[in-house]
Design a protein around this motif. Structure first.
Motif, PDB file in Angstrom:
ATOM      1  N   ALA A   1       9.904  34.192 -23.536  1.00 56.55           N
ATOM      2  CA  ALA A   1      10.949  33.780 -22.770  1.00 56.55           C
ATOM      3  C   ALA A   1      10.637  32.727 -21.636  1.00 56.55           C
ATOM      4  CB  ALA A   1      11.436  35.120 -22.064  1.00 56.55           C
ATOM      5  N   LEU A   2      11.259  31.812 -21.328  1.00 56.58           N
ATOM      6  CA  LEU A   2      11.180  30.931 -20.233  1.00 56.58           C
ATOM      7  C   LEU A   2      11.094  31.738 -18.748  1.00 56.58           C
ATOM      8  CD1 LEU A   2      10.937  28.231 -18.786  1.00 56.58           C
ATOM      9  CD2 LEU A   2      13.458  28.214 -18.956  1.00 56.58           C
TER      10      LEU A   2
ATOM     11  N   GLU B   1      22.684  33.126 -19.350  1.00 55.54           N
ATOM     12  CA  GLU B   1      21.362  33.165 -19.012  1.00 55.54           C
ATOM     13  C   GLU B   1      20.559  32.016 -19.270  1.00 55.54           C
ATOM     14  OE1 GLU B   1      19.556  35.616 -18.151  1.00 55.54           O
ATOM     15  OE2 GLU B   1      21.292  36.912 -17.730  1.00 55.54           O
ATOM     16  N   LEU B   2      20.936  30.992 -20.207  1.00 55.93           N
ATOM     17  CA  LEU B   2      20.360  29.587 -20.362  1.00 55.93           C
ATOM     18  C   LEU B   2      20.772  28.822 -19.289  1.00 55.93           C
ATOM     19  CD1 LEU B   2      19.400  27.513 -22.284  1.00 55.93           C
ATOM     20  CD2 LEU B   2      21.649  27.423 -23.468  1.00 55.93           C
ATOM     21  N   ILE B   3      21.841  28.744 -18.813  1.00 54.11           N
ATOM     22  CA  ILE B   3      22.122  27.892 -17.713  1.00 54.11           C
ATOM     23  C   ILE B   3      21.452  28.124 -16.275  1.00 54.11           C
ATOM     24  CG2 ILE B   3      23.851  26.813 -16.253  1.00 54.11           C
ATOM     25  CD1 ILE B   3      23.921  26.014 -19.198  1.00 54.11           C
ATOM     26  N   ARG B   4      21.411  29.606 -16.238  1.00 56.81           N
ATOM     27  CA  ARG B   4      20.618  30.005 -15.110  1.00 56.81           C
ATOM     28  C   ARG B   4      19.139  29.799 -15.208  1.00 56.81           C
ATOM     29  NH1 ARG B   4      18.297  34.859 -13.593  1.00 56.81           N
ATOM     30  NH2 ARG B   4      18.305  35.729 -15.722  1.00 56.81           N
TER      31      ARG B   4
ATOM     32  N   ILE C   1      18.755  25.956 -14.147  1.00 55.94           N
ATOM     33  CA  ILE C   1      19.074  25.786 -12.718  1.00 55.94           C
ATOM     34  C   ILE C   1      17.594  26.120 -12.191  1.00 55.94           C
ATOM     35  CG2 ILE C   1      20.205  26.696 -10.584  1.00 55.94           C
ATOM     36  CD1 ILE C   1      22.842  26.935 -12.439  1.00 55.94           C
ATOM     37  N   ASP C   2      17.048  27.234 -12.824  1.00 53.93           N
ATOM     38  CA  ASP C   2      15.864  27.748 -11.943  1.00 53.93           C
ATOM     39  C   ASP C   2      14.597  26.706 -11.865  1.00 53.93           C
ATOM     40  OD1 ASP C   2      16.949  30.116 -11.122  1.00 53.93           O
ATOM     41  OD2 ASP C   2      15.841  31.401 -12.790  1.00 53.93           O
ATOM     42  N   ILE C   3      14.897  25.841 -13.122  1.00 48.84           N
ATOM     43  CA  ILE C   3      13.610  24.843 -13.383  1.00 48.84           C
ATOM     44  C   ILE C   3      14.032  23.541 -13.095  1.00 48.84           C
ATOM     45  CG2 ILE C   3      12.497  26.160 -14.993  1.00 48.84           C
ATOM     46  CD1 ILE C   3      13.609  24.406 -17.176  1.00 48.84           C
ATOM     47  N   LYS C   4      15.225  23.450 -12.152  1.00 44.15           N
ATOM     48  CA  LYS C   4      15.747  22.136 -12.114  1.00 44.15           C
ATOM     49  C   LYS C   4      15.114  21.077 -11.216  1.00 44.15           C
ATOM     50  CE  LYS C   4      20.566  20.325 -10.935  1.00 44.15           C
ATOM     51  NZ  LYS C   4      21.820  20.528  -9.968  1.00 44.15           N
ATOM     52  N   ASP C   5      14.431  21.764 -10.472  1.00 45.18           N
ATOM     53  CA  ASP C   5      13.411  20.826  -9.556  1.00 45.18           C
ATOM     54  C   ASP C   5      12.394  20.308 -10.509  1.00 45.18           C
ATOM     55  OD1 ASP C   5      12.224  23.365  -9.925  1.00 45.18           O
ATOM     56  OD2 ASP C   5      10.991  22.947  -8.171  1.00 45.18           O
ATOM     57  N   LYS C   6      11.965  20.848 -11.713  1.00 42.52           N
ATOM     58  CA  LYS C   6      10.925  20.226 -12.489  1.00 42.52           C
ATOM     59  C   LYS C   6      11.376  19.317 -13.674  1.00 42.52           C
ATOM     60  CE  LYS C   6       7.697  24.145 -11.722  1.00 42.52           C
ATOM     61  NZ  LYS C   6       8.683  24.560 -10.616  1.00 42.52           N
ATOM     62  N   ILE C   7      12.824  19.220 -13.608  1.00 44.80           N
ATOM     63  CA  ILE C   7      13.287  18.354 -14.946  1.00 44.80           C
ATOM     64  C   ILE C   7      14.412  17.336 -14.580  1.00 44.80           C
ATOM     65  CG2 ILE C   7      13.243  20.442 -16.687  1.00 44.80           C
ATOM     66  CD1 ILE C   7      16.243  20.914 -15.993  1.00 44.80           C
ATOM     67  N   ASP C   8      14.436  16.397 -15.430  1.00 38.98           N
ATOM     68  CA  ASP C   8      15.242  15.257 -15.033  1.00 38.98           C
ATOM     69  C   ASP C   8      16.381  15.382 -15.741  1.00 38.98           C
ATOM     70  OD1 ASP C   8      16.191  12.624 -14.508  1.00 38.98           O
ATOM     71  OD2 ASP C   8      14.865  11.762 -15.930  1.00 38.98           O
ATOM     72  N   PHE C   9      17.517  15.898 -15.304  1.00 37.24           N
ATOM     73  CA  PHE C   9      18.835  16.120 -15.940  1.00 37.24           C
ATOM     74  C   PHE C   9      20.011  15.308 -15.619  1.00 37.24           C
ATOM     75  CE2 PHE C   9      22.604  18.274 -17.277  1.00 37.24           C
ATOM     76  CZ  PHE C   9      22.242  19.310 -18.189  1.00 37.24           C
ATOM     77  N   THR C  10      20.281  14.642 -16.683  1.00 34.53           N
ATOM     78  CA  THR C  10      21.159  13.233 -16.623  1.00 34.53           C
ATOM     79  C   THR C  10      22.493  13.809 -16.886  1.00 34.53           C
ATOM     80  OG1 THR C  10      20.689  12.711 -18.972  1.00 34.53           O
ATOM     81  CG2 THR C  10      19.364  11.578 -17.437  1.00 34.53           C
TER      82      THR C  10
ATOM     83  N   LEU D   1      25.749  22.050 -12.430  1.00 32.24           N
ATOM     84  CA  LEU D   1      25.217  23.213 -13.289  1.00 32.24           C
ATOM     85  C   LEU D   1      25.572  24.487 -12.557  1.00 32.24           C
ATOM     86  CD1 LEU D   1      21.880  22.079 -14.630  1.00 32.24           C
ATOM     87  CD2 LEU D   1      24.000  22.406 -15.933  1.00 32.24           C
ATOM     88  N   GLU D   2      25.179  24.566 -11.157  1.00 24.18           N
ATOM     89  CA  GLU D   2      25.547  25.770 -10.470  1.00 24.18           C
ATOM     90  C   GLU D   2      27.001  26.213 -10.483  1.00 24.18           C
ATOM     91  OE1 GLU D   2      23.707  23.274  -9.342  1.00 24.18           O
ATOM     92  OE2 GLU D   2      21.938  24.191  -8.763  1.00 24.18           O
TER      93      GLU D   2
END
Length: 637
Positions: free
Chosen positions: A59-60, A115-118, A121-130, A152-153
């Motif tokens: 699990a992530l 759970e997936l969206i949450r 969001i927890d890794i949002k500072d590390k990913i490039d979401f377009t 996403l929030e």
């Protein structure tokens, strides 16, 4: 003098109790790479076999280093433990089955993707979401019929609200309007691929989402069918891995009437089979798990790990000869009388034979077994020659009866079976790591209290402490069977009766069955009645019995009542002073099984008497109050 410390290295033996990151305790099993399979998986494992820990390792949410997790893995694991209290509420109130089915599907898909969206969001500072706005608007509309979310929030809040509305309805459905149902079919098919495509770094477009669904056995059959329908939607962007206890699958059918195929749709992994059929591999895995616990404990408490003995060597281990010495201590006169009486009864009491057996009591026991089992064409002289010359037949008898004779001696001399050595602890755990950790925890607690064991200057822990700990845990586990909902008392009565019958065979002088702790069922029509099937299924699901294929089934040409063996889990065997090894089975007929599961104490007592008579144990002094557990404590040697 011990430092002031809290607990032992094994205090936290349930995944739910672990207060550190699961990866700190996790040891990768040899078969772990099979969990990476992109095909949907059904994973079976007994209570405490490590199912949840294995899922948490995927699990992530439990990743110790998120960036390494995202860089190194070709998957994103989303762990979801089914809330059985909520799932049991999808019924009644005059609502049709079809409406409940749709509401359940909507709730399950909402909970899974919440759970997936949450996690995203927890890794949002590390990913490039377009294109976050359009993604959020699309799925807010599919979940709720509204499209107000632009982030996403906000999408997470929309999904949470859907979960809340469903819970509110099932808690008060008589006074509530039937809630909105989202487009769950489109969501499960499209959301994973849209999400992965929207993230531009860490090769997300090449990853696959693992929906890790735990506690599947607690759902009823129509709820399982609903989830299996979603399994059919699995593709190269998302797949399901479903954990349950043995025999936890209640239906292999989907809502649409299709059947999940092992060949085409899903793959099964039986953790018990992988663990118990690979005993050497499990032993090494169990040893690695315990060593890691010791290492973490020493680091936490600033103990020098180099002072700790090789972990296996911490546990005193007695060999067969030493155990024989303990059993026969202070029994010289009784032993002499027993040997002379037997030789006189068969009219073979020469001084040579008598003197030899007085010095070699084990050989006398073998000689007596051979005599009691003798064929008409085998003379007493031939038996004596076999013992004296130690020929191949002698070696065969030693191989077959060595351990059985130990149990016979312990029981017949009213001494308690000794358990010693780390391999024995592993064997008694029966492939259930939680039981091994629980036993180790008890051993260390007793050693600290009674042997002044010190982590700073560790010494070998005595066989007595190990034995006391094993009896304590085994007896506790037998008592705790009663806590199983609804039929716990029936199962406990059944297990105690089974243990008493197995014990009668262990105490039999001629040892007609070698170390029985399991049984098969014989039926005149080859069938098992539904009530028996359901009861045994519950015992297997709860981990009280282990079900395995009967390779010696008499009805090998078709599926019959004796297709499977039902083995008492090894953790319960010390309470009855019987072997954990699976040697020769008892064969119950279907009428006997019906009695054993009936909780009819009068009829069960009659059945136990029958087996005691069969094994020549029944006399006026036999205590048949089998409903009272005898708790064993090690005698001072």
């Amino acid at each position: 003098m011990n430092k002031k410390i809290s607990g032992t290295p094994f205090s936290e033996y349930r995944e739910e109790q672990v207060r550190v990151n699961v990866f700190d305790y996790f040891v990768t099993p040899s078969f772990f790479d099979q969990f990476y399979d992109t095909k949907p998986l059904l994973i079976y494992g007994s209570r405490g076999s490590g199912k949840t820990t294995l899922f948490k390792a995927l699990a992530l949410s439990d990743a110790k280093n998120v960036e390494s997790y995202l860089s190194d893995n070709s998957y994103i694991g989303i762990y979801y433990r089914i809330d059985l209290n909520i799932m049991a509420s999808f019924c009644g109130c005059g609502v049709s089955d079809d409406q409940w089915s749709k509401l359940f599907a909507h709730y399950f898909i909402s909970a899974l993707n919440y759970e997936l969206i949450r996690q995203v969001i927890d890794i949002k500072d590390k990913i490039d979401f377009t294109d976050e706005k359009n993604f959020s608007k699309k799925y807010a509309r599919l979940f709720s019929g509204k499209s107000s979310a632009v982030s996403l929030e906000e999408l997470k809040d929309v999904i949470y609200n859907e979960l809340y509305l469903v819970r509110e309805y099932i808690n008060n459905c008589a006074n509530q309007e039937y809630p909105h149902i989202g487009d769950f079919a489109t969501i499960i098919k499209e959301l994973p691929s849209d999400l992965l495509r929207a993230i531009r770094n860490y090769d997300f477009s090449e990853k696959i989402i693992f929906y890790l669904v735990d506690e599947f056995e607690g759902l009823n059959d129509w709820q399982q069918r609903s989830i299996l329908s979603f399994v059919k939607y699995s593709d190269d962007k998302h797949t399901f891995k479903i954990c349950m206890r043995p025999d936890g699958l209640k239906s292999a059918e989907t809502i649409g009437g299709e059947f999940i195929s092992e060949t085409d749709d899903i793959k099964s992994i039986d953790l018990n089979e992988k663990i118990l059929n690979g005993k050497d591999g499990y032993y090494q895995y169990a040893l690695d798990v315990c060593k890691k616990r010791i290492e973490l404990f020493c680091n936490k408490n600033n103990f020098d790990i180099n002072n700790i003995l090789n972990f296996e060597d911490i546990f005193e281990e007695l060999n067969f000869e030493h155990e024989m010495e303990i059993i026969l201590k202070n029994r010289g006169k009784e032993k002499e009388e027993e040997i002379s009486a037997f030789l006189n009864s068969i009219e073979y009491n020469s001084s040579e034979v008598n003197d030899y057996f007085q010095r070699n009591y084990f050989d006398f026991l073998l000689f007596r077994i051979v005599f009691l089992k003798k064929k008409s064409n085998v003379s007493v002289e031939d038996m004596w020659e076999m013992i004296k010359t130690k020929n191949k037949k002698y070696d065969t008898y030693v191989h077959n009866y060595k351990e059985s004779l130990l149990y016979y001696l312990y029981l017949s001399s009213s001494k308690n079976k000794i358990y010693s050595g780390f391999r024995t602890l592993v064997n008694i755990s029966g492939g259930t790591l939680r039981y091994l950790l629980e036993i180790c925890n008890e051993i260390f607690e007793i050693a600290i209290a009674n042997e002044k064991f010190s982590y700073e200057k560790p010494k070998v822990i005595s066989y007595k402490t190990q034995t006391d700990a094993i009896y304590e845990i085994s007896n506790k586990r037998v008592k705790q069977i009663s806590a199983i909902p609804e039929i716990g008392l029936n199962i406990r009565t059944f297990i105690i009766a089974l243990g008493k019958i197995c014990q009668a065979y262990h105490k039999e002088e001629r040892i007609s069955k070698i170390e029985p702790n399991h049984f098969s069922i014989k039926s005149s029509n080859g069938r098992i009645e539904e009530n028996v099937r359901i009861f045994l299924k519950e015992c297997v699901t709860r981990g009280v019995l282990i079900k395995c294929k009967n390779n010696k089934a008499k009805n090998a040409g078709y599926i019959g009542a004796d297709e499977f063996l039902y083995v008492l889990h090894p953790i319960y065997t010390p309470s009855f002073q019987i072997s954990w090894r699976r040697k020769q089975k008892i064969e119950f007929d279907i009428e006997e099984v019906n009695i054993l599961i009936s909780n009819n104490t009068l009829e069960i007592t009659k059945l136990i008497k029958k087996y005691m008579k069969k094994t020549n144990l029944l006399n006026e002094n036999v205590n048949l109050d089998y409903m009272q557990l005898k708790f064993f404590f090690t005698e001072e040697s």
